[in-house]
Design a protein around this motif. Structure first.
Motif, PDB file in Angstrom:
ATOM      1  N   MET A 310     -25.918  27.077  57.537  1.00 33.62           N
ATOM      2  CA  MET A 310     -25.725  28.346  56.839  1.00 33.62           C
ATOM      3  C   MET A 310     -24.802  29.278  57.601  1.00 33.62           C
ATOM      4  SD  MET A 310     -26.232  30.154  54.207  1.00 33.62           S
ATOM      5  CE  MET A 310     -27.462  29.164  53.362  1.00 33.62           C
ATOM      6  N   LEU A 311     -24.858  29.262  58.935  1.00 32.27           N
ATOM      7  CA  LEU A 311     -23.993  30.130  59.733  1.00 32.27           C
ATOM      8  C   LEU A 311     -22.524  29.807  59.505  1.00 32.27           C
ATOM      9  CD1 LEU A 311     -23.726  32.347  61.844  1.00 32.27           C
ATOM     10  CD2 LEU A 311     -23.903  30.598  63.638  1.00 32.27           C
ATOM     11  N   ALA A 312     -22.201  28.507  59.477  1.00 31.63           N
ATOM     12  CA  ALA A 312     -20.816  28.099  59.224  1.00 31.63           C
ATOM     13  C   ALA A 312     -20.391  28.503  57.817  1.00 31.63           C
ATOM     14  CB  ALA A 312     -20.677  26.591  59.399  1.00 31.63           C
ATOM     15  N   LEU A 313     -21.312  28.398  56.848  1.00 33.08           N
ATOM     16  CA  LEU A 313     -21.021  28.794  55.471  1.00 33.08           C
ATOM     17  C   LEU A 313     -20.699  30.274  55.389  1.00 33.08           C
ATOM     18  CD1 LEU A 313     -21.009  28.342  52.384  1.00 33.08           C
ATOM     19  CD2 LEU A 313     -23.485  28.687  52.420  1.00 33.08           C
ATOM     20  N   LEU A 314     -21.545  31.110  56.014  1.00 35.12           N
ATOM     21  CA  LEU A 314     -21.332  32.555  55.972  1.00 35.12           C
ATOM     22  C   LEU A 314     -20.070  32.944  56.726  1.00 35.12           C
ATOM     23  CD1 LEU A 314     -24.982  33.830  56.515  1.00 35.12           C
ATOM     24  CD2 LEU A 314     -23.694  33.763  54.382  1.00 35.12           C
ATOM     25  N   ARG A 315     -19.843  32.291  57.872  1.00 37.26           N
ATOM     26  CA  ARG A 315     -18.683  32.635  58.698  1.00 37.26           C
ATOM     27  C   ARG A 315     -17.375  32.343  57.976  1.00 37.26           C
ATOM     28  NH1 ARG A 315     -17.278  29.757  64.557  1.00 37.26           N
ATOM     29  NH2 ARG A 315     -15.054  30.325  64.613  1.00 37.26           N
ATOM     30  N   ARG A 316     -17.217  31.120  57.531  1.00 33.91           N
ATOM     31  CA  ARG A 316     -15.944  30.740  56.898  1.00 33.91           C
ATOM     32  C   ARG A 316     -15.831  31.274  55.475  1.00 33.91           C
ATOM     33  NH1 ARG A 316     -14.600  24.574  58.975  1.00 33.91           N
ATOM     34  NH2 ARG A 316     -15.019  24.949  61.185  1.00 33.91           N
ATOM     35  N   GLY A 317     -16.944  31.245  54.740  1.00 27.48           N
ATOM     36  CA  GLY A 317     -16.913  31.739  53.365  1.00 27.48           C
ATOM     37  C   GLY A 317     -16.600  33.214  53.302  1.00 27.48           C
ATOM     38  N   LEU A 318     -17.255  34.018  54.157  1.00 25.83           N
ATOM     39  CA  LEU A 318     -17.013  35.460  54.165  1.00 25.83           C
ATOM     40  C   LEU A 318     -15.582  35.772  54.573  1.00 25.83           C
ATOM     41  CD1 LEU A 318     -18.128  38.324  53.856  1.00 25.83           C
ATOM     42  CD2 LEU A 318     -18.842  38.227  56.254  1.00 25.83           C
ATOM     43  N   PHE A 319     -15.075  35.046  55.563  1.00 27.71           N
ATOM     44  CA  PHE A 319     -13.689  35.283  56.001  1.00 27.71           C
ATOM     45  C   PHE A 319     -12.714  35.005  54.866  1.00 27.71           C
ATOM     46  CE2 PHE A 319      -9.624  34.505  57.903  1.00 27.71           C
ATOM     47  CZ  PHE A 319      -9.574  35.351  59.007  1.00 27.71           C
ATOM     48  N   MET A 320     -12.901  33.903  54.149  1.00 29.00           N
ATOM     49  CA  MET A 320     -11.988  33.562  53.050  1.00 29.00           C
ATOM     50  C   MET A 320     -12.073  34.577  51.917  1.00 29.00           C
ATOM     51  SD  MET A 320     -10.223  30.981  54.011  1.00 29.00           S
ATOM     52  CE  MET A 320      -9.459  30.514  52.457  1.00 29.00           C
ATOM     53  N   ILE A 321     -13.266  35.116  51.650  1.00 30.50           N
ATOM     54  CA  ILE A 321     -13.423  36.132  50.608  1.00 30.50           C
ATOM     55  C   ILE A 321     -12.653  37.400  50.981  1.00 30.50           C
ATOM     56  CG2 ILE A 321     -15.068  37.729  49.542  1.00 30.50           C
ATOM     57  CD1 ILE A 321     -17.109  35.446  49.592  1.00 30.50           C
ATOM     58  N   ILE A 322     -12.825  37.855  52.236  1.00 33.30           N
ATOM     59  CA  ILE A 322     -12.130  39.063  52.679  1.00 33.30           C
ATOM     60  C   ILE A 322     -10.622  38.840  52.712  1.00 33.30           C
ATOM     61  CG2 ILE A 322     -11.788  40.600  54.655  1.00 33.30           C
ATOM     62  CD1 ILE A 322     -14.749  40.298  55.263  1.00 33.30           C
ATOM     63  N   SER A 323     -10.207  37.667  53.173  1.00 34.23           N
ATOM     64  CA  SER A 323      -8.775  37.347  53.181  1.00 34.23           C
ATOM     65  C   SER A 323      -8.200  37.349  51.770  1.00 34.23           C
ATOM     66  CB  SER A 323      -8.553  35.983  53.832  1.00 34.23           C
ATOM     67  OG  SER A 323      -7.185  35.648  53.843  1.00 34.23           O
ATOM     68  N   ALA A 324      -8.999  36.882  50.795  1.00 30.56           N
ATOM     69  CA  ALA A 324      -8.525  36.814  49.411  1.00 30.56           C
ATOM     70  C   ALA A 324      -8.477  38.184  48.757  1.00 30.56           C
ATOM     71  CB  ALA A 324      -9.414  35.867  48.601  1.00 30.56           C
ATOM     72  N   PHE A 325      -9.548  38.980  48.893  1.00 28.96           N
ATOM     73  CA  PHE A 325      -9.559  40.255  48.158  1.00 28.96           C
ATOM     74  C   PHE A 325      -8.618  41.281  48.776  1.00 28.96           C
ATOM     75  CE2 PHE A 325     -12.678  42.523  50.939  1.00 28.96           C
ATOM     76  CZ  PHE A 325     -12.204  43.823  50.801  1.00 28.96           C
ATOM     77  N   THR A 326      -8.333  41.142  50.074  1.00 25.22           N
ATOM     78  CA  THR A 326      -7.342  42.028  50.680  1.00 25.22           C
ATOM     79  C   THR A 326      -5.927  41.495  50.482  1.00 25.22           C
ATOM     80  OG1 THR A 326      -7.537  40.888  52.814  1.00 25.22           O
ATOM     81  CG2 THR A 326      -8.972  42.791  52.450  1.00 25.22           C
ATOM     82  N   THR A 327      -5.811  40.320  49.870  1.00 21.33           N
ATOM     83  CA  THR A 327      -4.536  39.614  49.625  1.00 21.33           C
ATOM     84  C   THR A 327      -3.772  39.398  50.925  1.00 21.33           C
ATOM     85  OG1 THR A 327      -3.203  41.596  49.111  1.00 21.33           O
ATOM     86  CG2 THR A 327      -4.390  40.548  47.286  1.00 21.33           C
ATOM     87  N   THR A 328      -4.504  39.137  52.012  1.00 23.19           N
ATOM     88  CA  THR A 328      -3.854  38.862  53.297  1.00 23.19           C
ATOM     89  C   THR A 328      -3.358  37.424  53.345  1.00 23.19           C
ATOM     90  OG1 THR A 328      -5.304  40.465  54.372  1.00 23.19           O
ATOM     91  CG2 THR A 328      -4.115  38.924  55.799  1.00 23.19           C
ATOM     92  N   GLY A 329      -4.265  36.471  53.131  1.00 22.76           N
ATOM     93  CA  GLY A 329      -3.839  35.081  53.140  1.00 22.76           C
ATOM     94  C   GLY A 329      -4.177  34.317  54.402  1.00 22.76           C
ATOM     95  N   PHE A 330      -4.889  34.955  55.350  1.00 17.30           N
ATOM     96  CA  PHE A 330      -5.359  34.205  56.518  1.00 17.30           C
ATOM     97  C   PHE A 330      -6.323  33.104  56.072  1.00 17.30           C
ATOM     98  CE2 PHE A 330      -4.878  38.019  59.621  1.00 17.30           C
ATOM     99  CZ  PHE A 330      -3.549  37.698  59.816  1.00 17.30           C
ATOM    100  N   GLN A 331      -6.362  32.009  56.839  1.00 18.34           N
ATOM    101  CA  GLN A 331      -7.242  30.899  56.501  1.00 18.34           C
ATOM    102  C   GLN A 331      -8.026  30.429  57.719  1.00 18.34           C
ATOM    103  OE1 GLN A 331      -3.999  29.029  53.330  1.00 18.34           O
ATOM    104  NE2 GLN A 331      -5.316  27.637  54.452  1.00 18.34           N
ATOM    105  N   VAL A 332      -9.302  30.081  57.495  1.00 19.81           N
ATOM    106  CA  VAL A 332     -10.121  29.462  58.536  1.00 19.81           C
ATOM    107  C   VAL A 332     -10.544  28.066  58.107  1.00 19.81           C
ATOM    108  CG1 VAL A 332     -10.969  31.564  59.629  1.00 19.81           C
ATOM    109  CG2 VAL A 332     -12.125  30.680  57.604  1.00 19.81           C
ATOM    110  N   VAL A 333      -9.898  27.571  57.055  1.00 18.67           N
ATOM    111  CA  VAL A 333     -10.001  26.168  56.652  1.00 18.67           C
ATOM    112  C   VAL A 333      -8.578  25.684  56.417  1.00 18.67           C
ATOM    113  CG1 VAL A 333     -12.297  26.319  55.629  1.00 18.67           C
ATOM    114  CG2 VAL A 333     -10.303  26.818  54.218  1.00 18.67           C
ATOM    115  N   THR A 334      -8.333  24.441  56.637  1.00 18.41           N
ATOM    116  CA  THR A 334      -6.979  23.921  56.477  1.00 18.41           C
ATOM    117  C   THR A 334      -6.609  23.814  55.009  1.00 18.41           C
ATOM    118  OG1 THR A 334      -7.671  21.599  56.410  1.00 18.41           O
ATOM    119  CG2 THR A 334      -7.248  22.569  58.586  1.00 18.41           C
ATOM    120  N   THR A 335      -5.310  23.772  54.749  1.00 19.15           N
ATOM    121  CA  THR A 335      -4.837  23.605  53.381  1.00 19.15           C
ATOM    122  C   THR A 335      -5.330  22.296  52.793  1.00 19.15           C
ATOM    123  OG1 THR A 335      -2.858  24.904  53.853  1.00 19.15           O
ATOM    124  CG2 THR A 335      -2.788  23.477  51.922  1.00 19.15           C
TER     125      THR A 335
END
Length: 506
Positions: A310-335
Motif C-alpha cells: 500500500m505504501l508504494a501504491l500511495l507514494r507513486r499513485g499520489l505523485f502521478m496524480i499531482i503531476s497530472a493535475f498540475t500538468t507538470t509531467g514528472f513521472q515515477v514510473v517508466t513510460t
C-alpha cells in the motif's frame, strides 16, 4: 472590413516580435555561459552562432519601428500568438545541431514543448546531453512558464505602450496589483523566492545521494524550475525515478502544487487574507476534483503488480496524480510501465485529471479549476431556477477574489473554452488513431499535448510521422494560448489574405 492586418499593423507586430527575439538571443547567453564554465566547447560554438542568428533577426524586425504607440487588442493578440512559434523556431537551431534529435521537426517539437511548459520530449539519449543544452531546455521552461509577455513586461522591454493589452492577450485577466508591470514583477519575485528555496533543499538531498556539488546544484535548479513552473522536463531519461528518493518526491509534490495555485491568491495570502484562499471557488473545486479522481485512480491501480504494498501504491499513485493535475509531467514510473501495466481505467483517469489542469493565473495548463467551478455553479443555478416559483429571482454567487455573482457572460466564457478544449482533445485523438495508434493511448496523448500536461506514452516518439508531430505542436500552441488568442489570430490572418473587394461606382 475591420478583420484585416494593414501594413502598419504588420510593422507594429514585427517591431514587438523583434523585441522578444532580441530578448531570446540574450537568454541564449545562459547556456553559452554554462558551456564555457564546464568547458563544453562544441555546445558553446552552437549557442554563440544561434545567439548571433537570433540577434540579427531581432534587430531586423526592430528596424520596422514606426512609433507604434499603444497596442490595439488585435495587434497584441498577433504579437502573443506568433511569439511562441517564432521563438521555438530559433530555439530549435542549437537543439537540432546537438545531435540528439532524429529530425529537425523533433527539435522544433521540443522547442515548442519547452516554451509552452508541456514537457513532452522526443530527445534521443537524454542522459548524455550536455550541461549547456540542459540549461537551455530549463531556461525555456522558465521563460514560458512565467509567460513570454510577463517576463518581457517585468523587464520593461515594451516601454509604456501596450502593456495591458499584451498581458491580457496571454490569457491573464487578473492583476495582482493595479499596475501591469508591478504585477509581472511580483510574479517573477515569487517564482525566484520559491525556486531558490527549493534548489537549496534539493541540492542538499542530491549531495546526500552522492552527487558532486556542481551536478547536485544543476539538478536541483533544473527540477525546481520544472516543478514550480509545471514544465515537466528533467535532466535524465527516467524522469524523477532516476533519483530514487522519497524526500525528493515529497518536495516536488509540494512544489508542483504551489505552481498550480494562482499568483493572485499568493498576493491575497501575503496581505494576510488567508481565508480568501480557502473560500475561493478554485480551491474548493480542486479539493473536490482531486479527492474523487484520487479515489478512482487508486481503485484502478490496487491490483497492479508493480505496487507490492500500500505504501508504494500511495507514494507513486499520489505523485502521478499531482503531476497530472498540475500538468507538470514528472513521472515515477517508466513510460514502458505506463503503456504495458496501466489499465485502461488508470489511463483515462490520468487523462481526465490532466484535461482539467490547475488554477487560472498559475503556471499550470488545462481547462482550469475556475472554469470547472463556474460550470458546476451554472448547473446548480439551472436546477434552482427549475425548482423556484415563477416569480422568484435566482441569484448564484461564488468567491473568487471577493464575492461575485454568476452572470450569463461568465458562464458563456467558461463554457466556450471548455468546449474548445474538449473538441481539440477529440480531434487530436482521432488524428492519433488515423496514424495507427490505439484509441486509449491516442486519447491520452491528445489530452497531454493540449493541456500542456507532458506525460506521454507511445504516440509521441523520435522520428514520428511529420503530420502527427505538426498537429501535436498545434495542440501545445493552442492549449498554451487557451484558444481564444489563437482563434482570433487565425481569423485575422485569414481575413488579411482575402483580397479586398473594390467598391462599385454607381
Amino acid at each position: 472590413m475591420w478583420l484585416r492586418f494593414t501594413l502598419y499593423d504588420l510593422r507594429v507586430i514585427g517591431h514587438y516580435l523583434g523585441t522578444l527575439v532580441l530578448f531570446f538571443a540574450v537568454l541564449m547567453l545562459v547556456p553559452l555561459g554554462t558551456a564555457l564554465v564546464f568547458q563544453e566547447w562544441e555546445p558553446a560554438s552552437r549557442y554563440l552562432v544561434a545567439a548571433g542568428i537570433t540577434m540579427v533577426a531581432g534587430c531586423t524586425l526592430r528596424f520596422l519601428r514606426i512609433e507604434p504607440g499603444r497596442l490595439s487588442r488585435r495587434q497584441a493578440l498577433a504579437v502573443t500568438g506568433f511569439a511562441w512559434v517564432v521563438l521555438a523556431l530559433f530555439a530549435s537551431i542549437p537543439l537540432y545541431f546537438s545531435g540528439h534529435y532524429a529530425t529537425y521537426l523533433d527539435a522544433v517539437f521540443d522547442g515548442v514543448s519547452g516554451l509552452t511548459t508541456t514537457g513532452a520530449s522526443v530527445i534521443v539519449d537524454l542522459d548524455h546531453l550536455s550541461y549547456a543544452d540542459n540549461m537551455f531546455r530549463f531556461a525555456m521552461h522558465a521563460l514560458g512558464g512565467l509567460g513570454l509577455i510577463v517576463v518581457a513586461l517585468s523587464f520593461g522591454l515594451f516601454g509604456r505602450g501596450g502593456g495591458a493589452s499584451l498581458f491580457s492577450s496571454e490569457g491573464r485577466s487578473e492583476h495582482v496589483v493595479p499596475n501591469v508591470v508591478q504585477t509581472t514583477q511580483f510574479i517573477a519575485r515569487i517564482t525566484l523566492i520559491i525556486v531558490t528555496v527549493a534548489t537549496a533543499i534539493i541540492m542538499g538531498l542530491c549531495l546526500g545521494l552522492g552527487m558532486e556539488p556542481a551536478r547536485a546544484f544543476l539538478n536541483a535548479l533544473w527540477v525546481s524550475i520544472s516543478g514550480f513552473l509545471t514544465g515537466g522536463f528533467t535532466p535524465m531519461q527516467l524522469s524523477i525515478m532516476y533519483y530514487h528518493s522519497f524526500p525528493l518526491e515529497c518536495i516536488l509534490m509540494v512544489l508542483m502544487i504551489l505552481g498550480s495555485i494562482s499568483f493572485v491568491l499568493y498576493a491575497e495570502v501575503g496581505k494576510g487574507n488567508v481565508s480568501a484562499f480557502f473560500r475561493d471557488i478554485e480551491t474548493k473545486t480542486m479539493v473536490l476534483w482531486i479527492a474523487v479522481m484520487a479515489f478512482v485512480f487508486t481503485a484502478t491501480l490496487s491490483s497492479w503488480s508493480l505496487f507490492d504494498d500500500m505504501l508504494a501504491l500511495l507514494r507513486r499513485g499520489l505523485f502521478m496524480i499531482i503531476s497530472a493535475f498540475t500538468t507538470t509531467g514528472f513521472q515515477v514510473v517508466t513510460t514502458n510501465q505506463i503503456t504495458t501495466a496501466f489499465s485502461n481505467g488508470a489511463f483515462l483517469t490520468l487523462a481526465f485529471i490532466m484535461a482539467v489542469g490547475g488554477s487560472s493565473g498559475s503556471t499550470a495548463g488545462g481547462i482550469k479549476f475556475s472554469r470547472m467551478g463556474i460550470i458546476l455553479k451554472s448547473i446548480v443555478a439551472n436546477v434552482k431556477e427549475a425548482l423556484a416559483p415563477d416569480s422568484a429571482r435566482v441569484v448564484v454567487a461564488y468567491n473568487h477574489l471577493g464575492r461575485r455573482v454568476l452572470t450569463p457572460n461568465i458562464v458563456k466564457e467558461a463554457m466556450t473554452v471548455f468546449i474548445l478544449y474538449v473538441i481539440t482533445y477529440v480531434i487530436g485523438a482521432l488524428v492519433g488513431i488515423a496514424h495507427g495508434g490505439e484509441a486509449i493511448p491516442a486519447i491520452f496523448e491528445s489530452v497531454a499535448m493540449t493541456s500542456n500536461g507532458g506525460i506521454i506514452t507511445s504516440m509521441a516518439h523520435p522520428g514520428m510521422a511529420p503530420t502527427l508531430e505538426l498537429f501535436y505542436i498545434l495542440q501545445m500552441w493552442a492549449g498554451r494560448l487557451e484558444f481564444v488568442t489563437l482563434l482570433a489570430l487565425i481569423v485575422e490572418v485569414g481575413a488579411s489574405l482575402v483580397p479586398r473587394r473594390k467598391a462599385r461606382r454607381s
